[in-house]
Enzyme design. Sequence first.
Site, short mmCIF file in Angstrom:
data_model
loop_
_atom_site.label_atom_id
_atom_site.label_comp_id
_atom_site.label_asym_id
_atom_site.label_seq_id
_atom_site.Cartn_x
_atom_site.Cartn_y
_atom_site.Cartn_z
N ASN A 47 1.57 -1.52 -4.80
CA ASN A 47 0.37 -0.63 -4.82
C ASN A 47 -0.41 -0.75 -6.06
O ASN A 47 0.33 -0.97 -7.10
CB ASN A 47 0.80 0.89 -4.55
CG ASN A 47 -0.37 1.63 -4.36
OD1 ASN A 47 -1.18 1.37 -3.22
ND2 ASN A 47 -0.62 2.97 -4.94
N GLY A 107 1.05 -1.25 0.16
CA GLY A 107 0.05 -0.08 -0.01
C GLY A 107 0.80 1.10 0.15
O GLY A 107 1.98 1.41 0.52
N GLU A 126 -17.54 17.83 5.36
CA GLU A 126 -16.58 18.32 4.40
C GLU A 126 -17.09 18.23 3.11
O GLU A 126 -17.02 19.20 2.22
CB GLU A 126 -15.37 17.90 4.54
CG GLU A 126 -14.63 18.19 5.94
CD GLU A 126 -13.06 18.28 5.79
OE1 GLU A 126 -12.48 16.95 5.67
OE2 GLU A 126 -12.20 19.07 5.92
N GLY A 174 -0.59 4.39 0.36
CA GLY A 174 -1.43 5.75 1.06
C GLY A 174 -0.40 6.48 1.92
O GLY A 174 0.71 6.27 1.93
N TYR A 175 -0.96 7.30 2.84
CA TYR A 175 -0.49 7.92 3.90
C TYR A 175 0.86 6.88 4.74
O TYR A 175 1.87 7.07 4.86
CB TYR A 175 -1.24 8.60 4.99
CG TYR A 175 -2.00 9.83 4.28
CD1 TYR A 175 -1.41 10.85 3.91
CD2 TYR A 175 -3.50 9.77 4.15
CE1 TYR A 175 -2.19 11.97 3.53
CE2 TYR A 175 -4.13 10.68 3.71
CZ TYR A 175 -3.67 11.97 3.20
OH TYR A 175 -4.15 12.97 2.89
#
Lengths: 406, 406
Positions: free
Chosen positions: B37, B10, B170, B12-13
């Site tokens: 990824n 992965g 949001e 991501g962050y």
Amino acid sequence: MHRPHIVILGAGYGGIVTALNLQKKLNANEAQITLVNKEDYHYQAAWLHENAAGSLHHDQLRIPIRDIINEKKINFILDKVVSIKPEEKKIKLEDQTITYDILIIALGFESEMPENHGLEENAFFIGDINSARLIREHLEYNFACYHNEDVKNNGRLNIVIGGGGPTGVEFAGELVDRIPEICKEYDVEKALVRIIMLESEATILPAVDESLQQYATNSLASRGVEIITGATIKECNADTITYEKDGILEVIPTVTKIWTAGVRANSLVIKSGLQTKDGKVAVTGEMKAPDFQDIFVVGDCANVIDQKSGKAFNPTAQITVQQAALVAYNVVAMIKGNKLKTFEPRIKGMVVCLGSHDGIGQIFNKRKLFGWKAPLAKRLVDTQYLLKLGGLSLALKKGKFKFLNS
Amino acid sequence: MHRPHIVILGAGYGGIVTALNLQKKLNANEAQITLVNKEDYHYQAAWLHENAAGSLHHDQLRIPIRDIINEKKINFILDKVVSIKPEEKKIKLEDQTITYDILIIALGFESEMPENHGLEENAFFIGDINSARLIREHLEYNFACYHNEDVKNNGRLNIVIGGGGPTGVEFAGELVDRIPEICKEYDVEKALVRIIMLESEATILPAVDESLQQYATNSLASRGVEIITGATIKECNADTITYEKDGILEVIPTVTKIWTAGVRANSLVIKSGLQTKDGKVAVTGEMKAPDFQDIFVVGDCANVIDQKSGKAFNPTAQITVQQAALVAYNVVAMIKGNKLKTFEPRIKGMVVCLGSHDGIGQIFNKRKLFGWKAPLAKRLVDTQYLLKLGGLSLALKKGKFKFLNS
């Protein structure tokens, strides 16, 4: 004659040019002019295929009517025509009924699809701003959907154009330019996208010269358009289209079918009871409806016979604008008691674009045009039209000068 | 220990920050690093709602992985993880199987919707670039459809947000900003559009301070968002959503339902057989999987207990990035035979934006933030993150400096 009430139905090429000519030639004491349109804008239908492909924004081809008419001379009514009653000299609109002394019918075209084939329910049509914009959105939406399904539906990436006439060919040319951009935006592999054109005749653009046909075919085919001629559409549903060629049925999986193969006059014309031919008012040389001295018809709603060929003129923007100028002249002549004129077209030529850098054309029906000069010629004609409509400021604002930065 | 093979699942962050930290701390002789990824880009999930609303283009929040990693140090594999086999130290990918010495699981979240309510089939979810972009396209497509139907379907203009947590709020804030633009583009009357938020609790943002809740509620409500609290979703189908409030069932016609009320860890984690809690790996303080000295877990896949509150940390980007730094530290310590550290978060604060000019926040859990400073704070945090990831050039390229020209 008292101060007559002139009513113009429709603000397409025919209606808006008639209105602007009348505005110039008549002063407010001589006539009262009303223009009726269902949208508050005029749009240049000759560019709709670019809007449908997503390469030209619709704001570039629509012009607010109030920006180009003089409201002291023309009363603009934003409303939809429901029916025309020639005997009563009345027009029923959705919100009101109006009467006229002189009527100009310029209500344009609508799609004409083969019935009972599922086309009306499942195919798109490049008819106006709303329907062209919908095609653009439909394309983008389906490309966006593609990555969000576990089982990939390639029908989302297959685009089938029904008809290889000028509209279909111009749309295909724009798509070829546009697909790489859409692919980039939605992370779709370009090689997965198919553009398929189905044409029932033996060639695309059957009405033009053979060398032009050949050029257009090669240009599109070399850029990946699959052109299938001699193909008759048999069935269309949400996910497929079926055609017959040489007695064999073929099915293409596609959610995107665009019908470009036929239009007819606005059906209000037939419902009006006016004498028609092929769904259009069989006008006189003066562009009047038969039996009605007070009704003129222009553009797609008028059946005008070419005295030379004996066939009806194809109501291109070019022809329509010339008709509108004549109708305005004849209306003024009628009011002032002068002699009316007969319609005589001056064919300047034709252009079919194949994207923004290629195309074909014929100027004055003699010299042929191939390649980048064709889109340039179309843009020059467009600029001329905009100059006539609203002067330099309109031409600068709405001019399609893509050739400057592309 | 031989030159160990570190595999990070992965980007991501959690995954990308671990990878970049390892790249900095280890040289090529000390370890072999592989990053897997399913896309060739990292994306900043904290901005996806803006992409979904259409106010921020997805290219602004995704970063090509090869632009920020050093390929001499990290081997990047573009592939999708099929299964994790901790006993065999193997990872099955779609196209190959790889082995590891040290594994870092950073596979992120997926949506968790109530089952058997029709949500999974009919609701959208802001999960990644593909799904966020699809929401944008779905909105635009339905606005484009609106004018092309004889019978107008107002369900095309009603947007229902399921959940009033940070993501839902949001997203609603962005929509309020965005709707006037969409209306202009598709010629839709703004007053016809409804944004409805369904929240099952008695208030939106149940986890934040009451004064912040009140501010957010007022800000959204005053700009037209219909907030319905105490509402439980009962049924969702293609054209409607049904909720219950105070024992009464209400039906909203809508083709656009966006579920923002729940996520769970990537389900590969449960399938791996690792010991889990609430679907996440119940990690040790050192961020290791229980019983496996060679597996670390970060972000949404890790269940980390806050020693103070006894509850699990909410895996925000902030927490995840800190965990990733710790995991990288511990991996290096393991290789070099040093002592491992325990995760201790440094909560700097939180921000919930309400469009680009309004928001709420809390800094260091003390000072509260209202109004335009909140989106500014989010952008500053974002810039800091980009600077860490790829230096000034990345920050300039991908920075979300909307405040400069808006």
